[in-house]
Scaffold this active site. Sequence first.
Site: not given
Length: 924
Positions: A41, A157
Site C-alpha cells: 500500500h 485505506d
Amino acid sequence: MRLGLLLAIWVATGSGCSWDNCNPISSDSNVLNIHLVCHSHDDLGWLKTVDQYYESEVQFIYDTVLQEVEKDPTRKFSFAETGFFMRWVESRNASMLQRWQKLVQSGQVEAIGGGWVQNDEAAAHYVDIIDQMTLGYEHLKSLFGECGAPQAAWQIDPFGHSREFANLVAQMNMTSLWFARIHYLDSQQRHTQKNIEFNWVGNDEQRNTILTGVFYAHLYTPPEGFCFDSSCNDEELTDANIARRALRFVEEMRLRAPHYKTNNLLLTMGSDFQYQKADKWYRNLDKLIAYFNANPSFGLNLQYSTPACYANALRSANPILQAKQDDFFPYASDTHSFWTGYFTSRPAFKGMIRQASSYLNLGKQLSAHFNLNQDAALETAKRASGLVQHHDGVSGTAKQVVTYDYQQRLDKGIRQLEILVNDALNKASGVAPPQYTLCLLSNETVCDVSQKTGSYAVSVFNPIGKTVNSYIRIPFFHSIASVADDTGNAIKVQVVPTFSIPPLASSSSAPCELHVPVKLDPAGYRTYFVSGSGLSSSLGEVAYPEKVIHPSEADTVSIENEYVSLQFDANGYLTSVLNKTSGIKRNLRQEFLYYESSADPAQSSGAYIFRPAAQTTNPLSTTVINTIVKGTLVQEVRQKISDWAYQTIRLYGGQPQIDKPIGKEIITRYTTDINNNNFFYTDSSGRQVLKRTWDFYPQFQYADTEPISGNYYPVTNRIYMKDQTNQLTVLTDRAQGGTVKNGALELMLHRRCFHDDHFGVNEALDEPGKDGKGLVVRGQHWLLLDDPSIAASTHRQLAVNLFHRPIPVYATVDDPVSYRKTFKTRFAGLKQDLPANINLLSLEKRGNEILLRLEHIFQANEDGTLSQPVTLDFSNLFAGFSIKSVQELLLGANKNTTGTSTSVTLKAQEIRTFSLKITPSSNF
Ligand SMILES: *[C@@H]1O[C@H](CO)[C@@H](O)[C@H](O)[C@H]1NC(C)=O
Ligand SMILES: *[C@@H]1O[C@H](CO)[C@@H](O)[C@H](O)[C@H]1NC(C)=O
Ligand SMILES: *[C@@H]1O[C@H](CO)[C@@H](O)[C@H](O)[C@H]1NC(C)=O
Ligand SMILES: *[C@@H]1O[C@H](CO)[C@@H](O)[C@H](O)[C@H]1NC(C)=O
Ligand SMILES: *[C@@H]1O[C@H](CO)[C@@H](O)[C@H](O)[C@H]1NC(C)=O
C-alpha cells in the site's frame, strides 16, 4: 515526461490475464482455500512527499517484485497505485517494462484499483474521481491492453466509503470492491453475522451492484506473526520451526473461517510500503505454501492469489449475499475516534483542488473545440489534479510540508490552462492574441494585469453546456469603470470598494472590485473590454459608496434583489428571508460558532478526528458589525464577526441564490423553523443524495459516544433539510463536514487543532498561513430557501454552476476597436443549450478522438418533469467539429460497449460515455 512512447512498445503475449489464470482452488467444503494476496500500500504523499516516497521506497518495490515474481510462475503480485507505477515505468528502460508486461499478460501480476491514486471518498468530487480513474486506466490500457483493465476496485485505506464511488466503479465494470476501514460497530456486527462480504447497491436508479468485501478485522495487514517484510521482525520460517509455526497459522485460519461467506479466505499479505526487498516475503510464503501442500490433512489449500481471483472463487461458491443500500459514513475506529474532522481539514487546499478541477475541465474542452495539440499540458494538469485526490491529499491529512508540495504541483497544473487558453484563442481567430493570463489571486483582490494597466480585455469562459448569466468580480485599481461587451456596446457595471479584511490586506490588493454581468454561450466564451479611470484612492468617486451601519441603527438593515430580501437584526445577524414573489417571510438566522477541540491525550481532535471537548458551541461574538453596499446590480452586507472572521452576504440581480463567501473548529449554523423531523440529506461524492437520520445508522446500532461527531457527514457539495413547505439547501464550493439538528443546519468551515490525533501524521493540524497567525480561508456557500417540490430543479443545476463558475482571463489591450476587428470575441462550443437535466460532464481530445460524457443530473422522483428520461441527438451539437462515427464506452473510457449512435436517452442519474471520430471545423 515520456508520453506516447508507451503505446508503441506494448506487445501482447496473449496468454491470459490474472483473472483467467488463477491458481486452482479446492471445491471440497472441508478444505479452506487461503488466498494470499501479495500487495503493497503506497501513499502518493503523506508523511513524505510523493517524490520522496518514490525515491526512497517505491522504486525498490517494483524492482524487487519484478525479480522475485519472475522466479516462479505460481507467484503473484497485485499493484494498485498507477501514479507510482507510471513513475517507475518512466524512470526505467524498455526491457524492464517488457518484463513487467510479460508478468501482467501471463497473469502473474494483476492491476487493481487502477486509478492514478486510491482516492479519498468523502472530500473528492465525482468529477475528480472519474477523471483520476480514467487517467490511470488510460495508462494501464496502453501498457497492458485487456489485462490492464482492472476488475477489482481497491480502496483499502480511505476513511469511510461513499455509495457513489461504488456506483461509479460498478459502471466501469469493476466486478468487486475491497476495503478495510469501516465503523468498528459495523465491523463487529458484520463479523458476527457473517456479512463481511456482501452486495453493495450503488444507486436507487440503475441499481448498479458490486460485490464488496471488508477485510477480516478491518485491517489490510497480514495475520499477526506472519509479516515477512524486510521491515517486520516476525520469526522467519525455517525447516526447524515450520511445523510449530504452521500450527499457529492453522489456528488463526480456523478462528477466521466462520466469519467468511465461503470456504475461501482472503489474506492481505502486505502493508504500507512493503516489498522493498521482496525476496523475504516470497521465500517465506513459498515455504508456508509448500508445507501445507505436503500436509493436506490440515485441510488448508494455500495459494498465491489476487483480488480478482478471490472474487472469482467467492462467486463460484454461489453464496447468498446481503444487499447494502446506504454508505459507510461516518467511520469510527473507536468510541471517541470519529473520522469526521478530515471532511473539513485544510479548507484552503480543498478549495484549490476544486478550482484546479474546474480549470482542467475547461482546458480539456478547449482541446476538443479547437483541435489543440496540447497533450503534454493536459497531462501535467491531469496528473496534478489526479494526485491530490489521494486519501491523504484532499482529505487534508498529510503533513504540512507535503501539503505545500501538493499545492505547488496543483498550481503548476492550474497554470497549464494559460497555455490552452492562448492556443484556443489563437485557433479561434487564426492569429495569436495578446498574452492572456489567469488572475489566480482574484479571491484576494489581487490581479497583475488590472493593476498595471487601465485598459484590458477579459475573456470569460463558460465550461457549462448551457447559456449562463452570471457575474465576474475583477480586482479593480480605479474608481470609474467603463466596460464594453464583445461587440463594443457599453454595459452597466458596478464598482464597489473592497471589503478590507486585515489578515488578507497586502500592497497588491485592489482598493475596489468591479462587478460585471456576463452572458455566456454554452461551452463558449465572450470577450469584454474594461477601461478604468479615476484615482483608486479617491473613493468619493465610487459609483455606489458603502455605508457603515452601526449596530444601534441596524434594525433597518436589509438588502434585496428581484427575488428576495434579507433582513438583519439589531445585533447584526441575518434573521429572515422574504420571498418577494410569494410574499412569504421565513426565519433564517445565521451565526458563527466554534467547538473547542478536545485535548484529551487518549483521543484529541486532529487532522482526521473531530472530537469536541464539549458537545456545546461557543459563539464567535455576540454582535456583528455590518457594512452595506446597495447598488442596482449587487447588494451586499459585509460582516465583521470577530478580528479574524468576516463574511459577505451578497445578492446579485437575476440570480436566485444567496451568495455567501466566508472568511478552533469553526462552524456556521443556519437556524430555521423547518421541522425536519430528525432527517436531513447530504450528497454522496457530490452526486446522488442520501437521507441521514440524527442519532441513527441504517444497518447497525447507533452508540451515543460522540453525540456531535457521530452525526457528522461529508458534504462534498450540498446539504439540505426540509419539511412539507420549506427546504433549505446549502451548496458548498469545497468539501466540508456538516449535520442538522432540530431545524439548525451546521457546516464546519475551518479547523485549527493544537494536538496530533495519533493516526500517524504525528503533527497538529495548525496551518500557519502567510503571517504565521493562522491560515485565512475564503469560500462560498450558496443558499436556497425553496418549496421542497421545486428545490431540486434549482440546486441540481446550481451545484454544476458553482463547480464551473465562469473563468476570466486577462490581457492588456490598448485598442479594443482593433482587437474586435482582428480577434474572435464570442464563441459557442455548442450550437444549442443542452436540455435542463443534462450536463456536459466531459469533453476532451484524446489522440485523434474526442471523449464525451453526458450525464442526467437528477435523481428519480426528485422532480416531476426533470427526473424523467431525456433523449438527445448530439450529431449536430458541436461547433468545433463534425462527427464521423461514435463508439460508446464504459464510464472509465477503457472498454467499448455496443453503442454507436449519436442519439442517446439518459435516465435519471445515468452517465453515458462516448468516443467520437471527428472532422475539425476549418473556421469558427
Ligand atoms: C535496463 O535496466 C536494468 C536495470 O538497471 C539493467 O540491468 C539492464 O541492463 C538494462 N537493459 C537495457 C537493455 O539497457
Ligand atoms: C485564493 O486562491 C488561491 C488559489 O486557489 C489559494 O491558494 C488561496 O488559499 C486562496 N485564498 C484564500 C484567502 O482563500
Ligand atoms: C418564491 O416563491 C415563488 C412562488 O411561490 C417560487 O416560485 C420561488 O421559487 C420562490 N423563490 C425562492 C428563492 O424561494
Ligand atoms: C473499440 O472501438 C473502436 C472504434 O469503433 C475500435 O477502433 C477499437 O478497435 C475497439 N476496441 C476494442 C478493444 O474492441
Ligand atoms: C460490463 O458488465 C456487464 C454486466 O456484467 C456485461 O453485460 C457487459 O458485457 C460488460 N461490458 C463490457 C464492455 O465489458
